[in-house]
Design a protein around this motif. Sequence first.
Motif, mmCIF file in Angstrom:
data_model
loop_
_atom_site.group_PDB
_atom_site.id
_atom_site.type_symbol
_atom_site.label_atom_id
_atom_site.label_comp_id
_atom_site.label_asym_id
_atom_site.label_seq_id
_atom_site.Cartn_x
_atom_site.Cartn_y
_atom_site.Cartn_z
ATOM 1 N N PHE A 86 0.827 -1.202 0.000
ATOM 2 C CA PHE A 86 0.000 0.000 0.000
ATOM 3 C C PHE A 86 0.866 1.259 0.000
ATOM 4 C CE2 PHE A 86 -2.319 3.275 2.509
ATOM 5 C CZ PHE A 86 -3.330 3.528 1.603
ATOM 6 N N SER A 87 1.978 1.223 0.732
ATOM 7 C CA SER A 87 2.889 2.382 0.765
ATOM 8 C C SER A 87 3.470 2.656 -0.614
ATOM 9 C CB SER A 87 4.020 2.129 1.768
ATOM 10 O OG SER A 87 3.523 1.932 3.063
ATOM 11 N N ILE A 88 3.834 1.592 -1.321
ATOM 12 C CA ILE A 88 4.383 1.745 -2.676
ATOM 13 C C ILE A 88 3.311 2.269 -3.621
ATOM 14 C CG2 ILE A 88 5.492 0.581 -4.606
ATOM 15 C CD1 ILE A 88 7.237 0.733 -2.105
ATOM 16 N N ARG A 89 2.100 1.739 -3.484
ATOM 17 C CA ARG A 89 1.014 2.175 -4.366
ATOM 18 C C ARG A 89 0.707 3.668 -4.190
ATOM 19 N NH1 ARG A 89 -2.496 -1.382 -3.047
ATOM 20 N NH2 ARG A 89 -4.095 -0.232 -1.917
ATOM 21 N N LYS A 90 0.676 4.111 -2.938
ATOM 22 C CA LYS A 90 0.413 5.538 -2.686
ATOM 23 C C LYS A 90 1.559 6.401 -3.212
ATOM 24 C CE LYS A 90 -2.763 6.784 -1.007
ATOM 25 N NZ LYS A 90 -4.098 7.039 -1.609
ATOM 26 N N PHE A 91 2.781 5.903 -3.102
ATOM 27 C CA PHE A 91 3.943 6.619 -3.626
ATOM 28 C C PHE A 91 3.842 6.756 -5.142
ATOM 29 C CE2 PHE A 91 8.385 6.394 -5.251
ATOM 30 C CZ PHE A 91 8.850 7.602 -4.760
ATOM 31 N N MET A 92 3.433 5.683 -5.812
ATOM 32 C CA MET A 92 3.285 5.718 -7.266
ATOM 33 C C MET A 92 2.155 6.658 -7.680
ATOM 34 S SD MET A 92 3.922 1.683 -8.210
ATOM 35 C CE MET A 92 3.814 1.923 -9.983
ATOM 36 N N GLU A 93 1.083 6.669 -6.906
ATOM 37 C CA GLU A 93 -0.035 7.574 -7.207
ATOM 38 C C GLU A 93 0.402 9.027 -7.074
ATOM 39 O OE1 GLU A 93 -3.171 6.463 -4.576
ATOM 40 O OE2 GLU A 93 -3.653 4.608 -5.656
ATOM 41 N N ALA A 94 1.233 9.299 -6.065
ATOM 42 C CA ALA A 94 1.721 10.664 -5.871
ATOM 43 C C ALA A 94 2.596 11.109 -7.043
ATOM 44 C CB ALA A 94 2.503 10.762 -4.566
ATOM 45 N N LYS A 95 3.278 10.137 -7.651
ATOM 46 C CA LYS A 95 4.120 10.431 -8.819
ATOM 47 C C LYS A 95 3.306 10.470 -10.113
ATOM 48 C CE LYS A 95 8.154 10.521 -6.729
ATOM 49 N NZ LYS A 95 9.024 11.710 -6.717
ATOM 50 N N MET A 96 2.013 10.131 -10.001
ATOM 51 C CA MET A 96 1.068 10.164 -11.130
ATOM 52 C C MET A 96 1.530 9.312 -12.310
ATOM 53 S SD MET A 96 -0.397 14.076 -11.088
ATOM 54 C CE MET A 96 1.194 14.873 -11.221
ATOM 55 N N THR A 97 2.077 8.151 -11.993
ATOM 56 C CA THR A 97 2.488 7.252 -13.077
ATOM 57 C C THR A 97 1.302 6.467 -13.600
ATOM 58 O OG1 THR A 97 3.949 5.436 -13.669
ATOM 59 C CG2 THR A 97 3.068 5.399 -11.440
ATOM 60 N N ARG A 98 1.285 6.233 -14.898
ATOM 61 C CA ARG A 98 0.225 5.450 -15.519
ATOM 62 C C ARG A 98 0.756 4.148 -16.094
ATOM 63 N NH1 ARG A 98 -3.496 9.900 -18.812
ATOM 64 N NH2 ARG A 98 -4.008 11.210 -17.009
ATOM 65 N N VAL A 99 2.054 3.983 -16.051
ATOM 66 C CA VAL A 99 2.686 2.781 -16.597
ATOM 67 C C VAL A 99 2.727 1.703 -15.515
ATOM 68 C CG1 VAL A 99 4.748 1.823 -17.660
ATOM 69 C CG2 VAL A 99 4.092 4.201 -18.116
ATOM 70 N N LYS A 100 2.353 0.487 -15.888
ATOM 71 C CA LYS A 100 2.346 -0.617 -14.932
ATOM 72 C C LYS A 100 3.035 -1.825 -15.550
ATOM 73 C CE LYS A 100 1.076 -3.108 -11.334
ATOM 74 N NZ LYS A 100 1.778 -2.992 -10.050
ATOM 75 N N THR A 101 4.337 -1.954 -15.279
ATOM 76 C CA THR A 101 5.112 -3.118 -15.698
ATOM 77 C C THR A 101 5.983 -3.534 -14.526
ATOM 78 O OG1 THR A 101 7.011 -1.848 -16.506
ATOM 79 C CG2 THR A 101 5.216 -2.252 -18.078
ATOM 80 N N ILE A 109 9.775 1.118 -6.483
ATOM 81 C CA ILE A 109 10.152 0.509 -5.192
ATOM 82 C C ILE A 109 11.531 1.015 -4.783
ATOM 83 C CG2 ILE A 109 10.723 -1.662 -4.031
ATOM 84 C CD1 ILE A 109 8.588 -3.012 -5.829
ATOM 85 N N ALA A 110 12.448 1.062 -5.735
ATOM 86 C CA ALA A 110 13.795 1.573 -5.458
ATOM 87 C C ALA A 110 13.750 3.054 -5.074
ATOM 88 C CB ALA A 110 14.697 1.366 -6.667
ATOM 89 N N GLN A 111 12.953 3.843 -5.795
ATOM 90 C CA GLN A 111 12.803 5.272 -5.488
ATOM 91 C C GLN A 111 12.245 5.481 -4.090
ATOM 92 O OE1 GLN A 111 13.909 7.949 -6.742
ATOM 93 N NE2 GLN A 111 13.228 8.365 -8.829
ATOM 94 N N TYR A 112 11.237 4.685 -3.753
ATOM 95 C CA TYR A 112 10.659 4.764 -2.411
ATOM 96 C C TYR A 112 11.721 4.433 -1.362
ATOM 97 C CZ TYR A 112 7.749 3.689 1.643
ATOM 98 O OH TYR A 112 7.213 3.657 2.908
ATOM 99 N N GLY A 113 12.502 3.385 -1.634
ATOM 100 C CA GLY A 113 13.551 2.991 -0.687
ATOM 101 C C GLY A 113 14.591 4.067 -0.501
ATOM 102 N N ARG A 114 14.962 4.729 -1.584
ATOM 103 C CA ARG A 114 15.985 5.767 -1.499
ATOM 104 C C ARG A 114 15.458 7.038 -0.849
ATOM 105 N NH1 ARG A 114 19.254 7.686 -6.821
ATOM 106 N NH2 ARG A 114 17.206 8.480 -7.411
ATOM 107 N N THR A 115 14.188 7.334 -1.070
ATOM 108 C CA THR A 115 13.630 8.615 -0.622
ATOM 109 C C THR A 115 12.989 8.550 0.758
ATOM 110 O OG1 THR A 115 13.124 9.082 -2.944
ATOM 111 C CG2 THR A 115 12.125 10.520 -1.286
#
Length: 325
Positions: A86-101, A109-115
């Motif tokens: 859920f934490s990763i999903r909210k992080f991706m939503e905040a980045k407004m990404t539409r790509v899902k691969t 996940i790496a960006q979340y870990g670093r930030t």
Amino acid sequence: MNSYKIVVGVDVSKNSFTATVLYDNKRESFEVKSDPVEFEKKIKPYLKKFKKSDMLIIMEHTGVYHLKLANYLYENNYQVAVVNPFSIRKFMEAKMTRVKTDKTDSYFIAQYGRTFFDGELYKPKPDVEKEIEVKLKILEDLQHQLTNLRNQRESLSHVPIPIKKLKENLEYYDELIEKIEKNIKELEKEIKELTKKNYQEEYKLLKSIPGISDRVIGVVIAMFGGFKRFKSVKKAASYAGLNPSPYESGASVKKSGSIKKMGNPYARKILYMAALSAIRFNKYCRELYERLVSKGKAKKLALVAVAHKLLRQAYGVLKNRRPLR
């Protein structure tokens, strides 16, 4: 921003590990079959420049698929983090990404870990906790089967066929139901024996709380780890999905929080069922329930609050090492 110099984000699936490596200003990706040894071969070249202590390998909690890789890396002294999806999903939503691969997921996940990652590193559960958790899951499956069989038997009992034939057919269900009921009792006994034998003090402390069953104790020990990995009761409640989420908009729109079903569903279910017993035998829980209902709260919402209260009581007795008075 944490102090790790290199972060490896891993998207784990049943058949593969897809990873993105972030270091300096570089971004590199790779994919291997779901074999921890093959994964390690891919990250070892980075250890020529960085120490293991400089590297964070982060992945989502995937139920069971992440365990093979996380345990292997832990045993080989890597810094591993397993985070809530859920934490990763909210992080991706905040980045407004539409790509899902898989590759994109590993990057975020790496960006979340670093930030953002600043939690505790992964540590495998002791074997006895794993055993209790497995038995709890089997117990849940058996109870689902038992409920289904009882419903099917009840439905069949209304089919208009001769009484003798009906009785013969119902006996099939009766035999299955009897066998599953016996298995459930045996599992409940095994869970109780495991907790009492290996966690004597914790068992005694939790038993001081009226309304706490042996199954709840098993959940607290195996799924919550006796609260050792939770820094606050709020985080423990969040893990179980028992934290209300307030809704506010401007100065005029304010609603009472609702429960967001994003935590561990089994832990939440067991605590909710325990609340039904606690409003009868636990004076603190009964007082809370009666106060909320008298104020017009729905009974179901009041029971959720009681489940949260029970969790707080369990957290309190284990953290303070004192029984409930």
